[in-house]
Design a protein around this motif. Structure first.
Motif, short mmCIF file in Angstrom:
data_model
loop_
_atom_site.label_atom_id
_atom_site.label_comp_id
_atom_site.label_asym_id
_atom_site.label_seq_id
_atom_site.Cartn_x
_atom_site.Cartn_y
_atom_site.Cartn_z
N ALA A 151 -7.99 7.89 -47.63
CA ALA A 151 -8.06 8.58 -46.68
C ALA A 151 -7.64 10.27 -46.86
O ALA A 151 -9.24 11.14 -46.06
CB ALA A 151 -7.09 7.60 -45.65
N LEU A 152 -6.62 10.44 -47.51
CA LEU A 152 -6.50 11.71 -47.75
C LEU A 152 -7.33 12.88 -48.41
O LEU A 152 -8.35 13.71 -47.78
CB LEU A 152 -5.26 11.78 -48.28
N GLY A 153 -8.16 11.54 -49.48
CA GLY A 153 -10.00 12.16 -49.76
C GLY A 153 -11.12 12.48 -48.31
O GLY A 153 -11.95 13.51 -48.30
N CYS A 154 -11.17 11.73 -48.14
CA CYS A 154 -11.78 12.00 -46.65
C CYS A 154 -11.21 12.79 -45.87
O CYS A 154 -12.47 13.84 -44.83
CB CYS A 154 -12.10 10.68 -45.98
N VAL A 155 -10.25 13.33 -45.43
CA VAL A 155 -9.62 14.37 -44.82
C VAL A 155 -9.78 15.27 -45.22
O VAL A 155 -10.78 16.07 -44.94
CB VAL A 155 -8.01 14.04 -44.52
N MET A 156 -10.10 15.47 -46.80
CA MET A 156 -10.04 16.86 -47.41
C MET A 156 -11.93 17.25 -47.47
O MET A 156 -12.04 18.02 -46.96
CB MET A 156 -9.47 16.53 -48.74
N TYR A 157 -12.42 16.15 -47.78
CA TYR A 157 -14.18 16.06 -47.63
C TYR A 157 -14.53 16.84 -46.03
O TYR A 157 -15.07 18.07 -45.96
CB TYR A 157 -14.75 15.05 -47.65
N THR A 158 -14.14 15.73 -45.28
CA THR A 158 -13.96 16.38 -43.36
C THR A 158 -14.07 18.02 -43.49
O THR A 158 -13.88 19.07 -42.48
CB THR A 158 -13.68 15.74 -42.52
N MET A 159 -12.68 18.41 -43.47
CA MET A 159 -11.93 20.00 -43.56
C MET A 159 -13.01 20.66 -44.17
O MET A 159 -13.31 22.09 -43.63
CB MET A 159 -10.46 19.71 -43.95
N LEU A 160 -13.85 20.61 -44.67
CA LEU A 160 -14.49 21.49 -45.76
C LEU A 160 -16.02 21.55 -45.46
O LEU A 160 -16.58 22.06 -45.58
CB LEU A 160 -14.21 21.37 -47.92
N LEU A 161 -16.52 20.25 -45.25
CA LEU A 161 -17.91 20.01 -44.66
C LEU A 161 -18.39 19.88 -43.25
O LEU A 161 -19.09 19.87 -43.41
CB LEU A 161 -18.82 19.10 -45.68
N GLY A 162 -17.07 19.39 -42.49
CA GLY A 162 -17.29 18.87 -40.97
C GLY A 162 -17.07 17.61 -40.83
O GLY A 162 -18.09 17.42 -39.44
N ARG A 163 -17.82 17.15 -41.26
CA ARG A 163 -18.05 15.87 -40.99
C ARG A 163 -17.06 14.62 -42.62
O ARG A 163 -17.53 15.33 -43.60
CB ARG A 163 -19.58 15.17 -40.89
N PRO A 164 -17.39 13.12 -41.87
CA PRO A 164 -16.67 12.04 -43.17
C PRO A 164 -17.95 11.89 -44.05
O PRO A 164 -18.63 12.27 -43.81
CB PRO A 164 -16.25 11.45 -42.38
N PRO A 165 -17.02 12.06 -45.48
CA PRO A 165 -18.14 11.79 -46.12
C PRO A 165 -18.81 10.48 -46.35
O PRO A 165 -19.88 10.42 -46.64
CB PRO A 165 -16.83 11.19 -47.60
N PHE A 166 -18.60 9.43 -45.10
CA PHE A 166 -19.21 7.86 -45.34
C PHE A 166 -19.98 7.43 -43.66
O PHE A 166 -20.38 6.24 -43.09
CB PHE A 166 -18.39 6.42 -45.69
N GLU A 167 -20.27 8.50 -42.87
CA GLU A 167 -20.57 8.84 -41.78
C GLU A 167 -22.27 8.55 -41.96
O GLU A 167 -22.53 9.21 -42.42
CB GLU A 167 -20.25 10.36 -41.03
N THR A 168 -22.51 7.32 -40.78
CA THR A 168 -23.83 7.56 -41.27
C THR A 168 -23.88 7.02 -39.54
O THR A 168 -23.49 6.91 -38.67
CB THR A 168 -24.29 5.58 -41.56
#
Length: 678
Positions: A252-269
């Motif tokens: 979940a922390l990896g998802c948070v870091m991804y979201t902070m940097l790119l503005g969207r969650p990594p697995f959002e569809t």
């Protein structure tokens, strides 16, 4: 604004009630009024009264304490509850109150869930965990009073900003890891890490919150296999019902870091089924806009197999965290605009010398560090921030006063239970044995060294703390009940801390003693003292190695620390006042007293010194306890709210007892000492 305590909190003032229940004027057509019958007019008044009564529920009274709170704006909503701004009408202190209607938890398993959340959260005490203050309930609701975070959450910041910069991500990531490591050490899984559960206070510090789904870590065979959490942040093992472990929080922390940097969650569809498929396959994209170090850390945290994910310590050691610039503090403007973290300006002697000396290493390392330092704000801004930080942490700074009952609430570590009742002869024997023990401890453990360096070498932090713990515990367990302080007031001079400054987020902890010696315990564990002549410096490295030199002739490796030491001394001299009525003893001889360890809780500051002196300062009412040894016996000094001091022998306390007020503070001090390494 300082708000004095009210003598009664049973009822709010009528002015407050009138302002809360005031209703806006409603325009009504004259023709409608002209045809109303008396009964209809009466009905309208009744409706208005009902509406006013509903508004009156904004004043909420804790039935157990009688405290009154004003319910303010909605801060957030959850599955069971709403979170409101809550203001204590007696003190003005603002909380975030989670309000759960009884109708939403009417089933036993629902109520058990709320009770479990309360029991788990109330024992957590960490700088990066939302603080739990109190809970109560009335006939309508359950109320949980939590730390108020005025900057809302990372989700709100990202909504305004769209993406965050790498320095900001490192800043927040370090704080999340700090709070999460505390939870995992207690074998607690959060199970719902997401941007909306990372709250930001007025100082832009992050606090992990919302423990509604948190659970204790179970052995692999007994782990919970229910799917719970936020869909975009669920790990593959949770979706596959293989159970929750610490690795699920890392995912979940990896998802948070991804979201902070790119503005969207990594697995959002576009649909949930596809999102779950991507999670199970650990299938996501890493855009070229990310740096290679960011990509590496994200890919490690989002590894499909839990065993391949990094630990929290591995995350802090990763190149993304260690090699990039991380600001010490963020401005509140970061909530809506990107910060300017690359402004260059000529750095003058203070910060250049301090940074170079504290960083250490060779010339290349120093040049690299200074280059990083030069990319930060202007020197004037740095100095202003330093002064503001020091001013906020000073013991003389006015603050809202709260009831002294807070001081009686101990931290997590419990004091051992009082032993069964003994005969008068047994009690007398116990007290005499304790008096003898006190003398042995003073003479044998703390009084056997002739120099400061020997004190640190022979009386290590552990042995000094153990000796003080033994004395305080014995005093609490054997001291009789009493209503007042004993009449004795010893006239004895000793060293104690009159002023202090916590700037450990950058340099260390500074303090001034009653003999005007200034000390700083630096973050690297070394200690430096500036004597009362303002010229002589004593530098203590590990194992009590002491170096003596003048401020104008400091060895090159110590120049930066001496500069920081002198600045702390100047600041405390100019801005802070002494903390009580004890005399300030001047002593130009070699200092025997220097700090071994300090600890801050939400209610007090603890300081432990090399000769066994132990001081605890309570923030809200500015009372203080000072335990020290003189002539083979311990003395306890209590400075009350009026800054008046009373010094007593512990043997006197063992014979006569003391007030409930002092006993509660001794108990709290002991618990701080017990949890000093937790």
């Amino acid at each position: 604004m300082t708000i004095e305590r009210s003598s009664s909190v049973d009822l709010p003032s009528m002015d407050i009630l009138r302002s809360i229940t005031h209703q806006p004027t409603v325009n009504t057509k004259m023709s409608e009024l002209s045809v109303n019958k008396p009964s209809e007019i009466k009905s309208k008044k009744s409706d208005e009264q009902i509406h006013a009564t509903q508004e009156m529920s904004r004043i909420i009274t804790d039935p157990t304490t009688g405290k009154c709170y004003c319910r303010g704006k909605v801060l957030g909503k959850g599955g069971f509850a709403k979170c409101y701004e809550f203001t204590d009408l007696a003190t003005g202190k603002v909380y975030a109150a989670k309000i759960i209607p009884h109708t939403r938890v009417s089933k036993p398993h629902q109520r058990e869930k709320i009770d479990r959340e309360i029991e788990l959260h109330r024992v957590l005490h960490h700088r990066h965990i939302v603080h739990f203050y109190h809970h109560f309930e009335d006939k309508d609701n359950i109320y949980i009073l939590l730390e108020y975070c005025s900057r809302r959450s990372l989700a709100h910041i990202l909504k305004a900003r769209k993406v965050l910069t790498e320095p900001e991500v490192r800043y927040f990531l370090r704080q999340i890891v700090s709070g999460l490591r505390y939870l995992h050490e207690l074998e607690i899984l959060h199970r719902d890490l997401k941007l909306g559960n990372f709250f930001i206070n007025d100082s832009m510090e992050l606090k992990v919150g919302d423990f509604g789904l948190a659970a204790k870590l179970e052995p692999v065979e007994n782990r919970r296999r229910t799917i719970c959490g936020t869909p975009n942040y669920l790990s593959p093992e949770v979706l596959n019902k293989q159970g929750h472990g610490c690795e699920s929080d890392i995912w979940a922390l990896g998802c948070v870091m991804y979201t902070m940097l790119l503005g969207r969650p990594p697995f959002e569809t576009t649909n949930l089924k596809e999102t779950y498929r991507c999670i199970r396959e650990a299938r996501y994209s890493l855009p070229s806009s990310l740096t290679s170090q960011a990509k590496q850390l994200i890919s490690r945290m989002l590894a499909k197999s839990p065993v391949d994910r990094p630990s929290l310590d591995d995350i802090l050691r990763h190149d993304f965290v260690t090699q990039g610039f991380t600001p010490d503090k963020l401005s509140a403007s970061c909530c809506h605009t990107a910060p300017d973290l690359h402004h260059t300006s000529p750095a003058k002697s203070f910060f250049k010398k301090a940074a170079a000396a504290l960083f250490g290493g060779g010339k290349k390392d120093k040049a690299k560090y200074l280059e990083t330092l030069n990319r930060m704000a202007k020197e004037e801004e740095e100095l202003t921030r330093l002064r503001n930080d020091l001013r906020r942490t000073s013991i003389s700074q006015p603050c809202s006063r709260q009831t002294t009952d807070d001081c009686s609430k101990p931290p997590v570590a419990p004091v051992s239970a009082r032993p069964p009742a003994l005969s008068k002869e047994a009690v007398a024997n116990n007290r005499q044995q304790l008096r003898d023990t006190v003398r042995l401890i003073v003479r044998g453990t703390l009084g056997s060294c002739s120099t400061s360096s020997e004190c640190l070498e022979d009386g290590t932090m552990g042995s000094v703390a153990d000796a003080v713990t033994k004395v305080l515990r014995g005093c609490l367990e054997n001291m009789p009940e009493a209503n007042d302080l004993p009449k004795e007031n010893m006239g004895c001079s000793f060293q104690w801390v009159t002023k202090w400054v916590d700037y450990s987020n950058k340099y260390g902890f500074g303090y001034q003693l009653s003999d005007h010696i200034v000390g700083v315990l630096f973050n690297n564990g070394t200690h430096m003292s500036l004597l009362a002549d303002k010229k002589t410096v004593h530098y203590y490295a590990e194992l009590g190695q002491c170096s003596v030199f003048s401020t104008g002739d400091a060895p090159e490796p110590f120049v930066g620390q001496v500069t920081v030491l002198k600045y702390f001394a100047h600041y405390m001299e100019e801005n802070l006042m002494d903390g009580g009525d004890l005399p300030n003893v001047m002593d130009t001889r070699k200092p025997r007293l220097y700090l071994l360890q300090w600890l801050k809780s939400d209610r007090a500051l603890m300081m432990l010194f090399n000769d066994g002196t132990f001081q605890v300062n309570f923030y809200h009412d500015h009372t203080k306890l000072i335990l020290c040894s003189r002539s083979e016996e311990y003395l306890l000094t209590y400075i009350n709210e009026e800054r008046v001091s009373t010094t007593l022998r512990l043997s006197t306390l063992l014979a006569s007892g003391c007030s409930v007020e002092l006993r509660s503070r001794i108990k709290y001090a002991l618990n701080m000492l017990l949890q000093r390494c937790s």
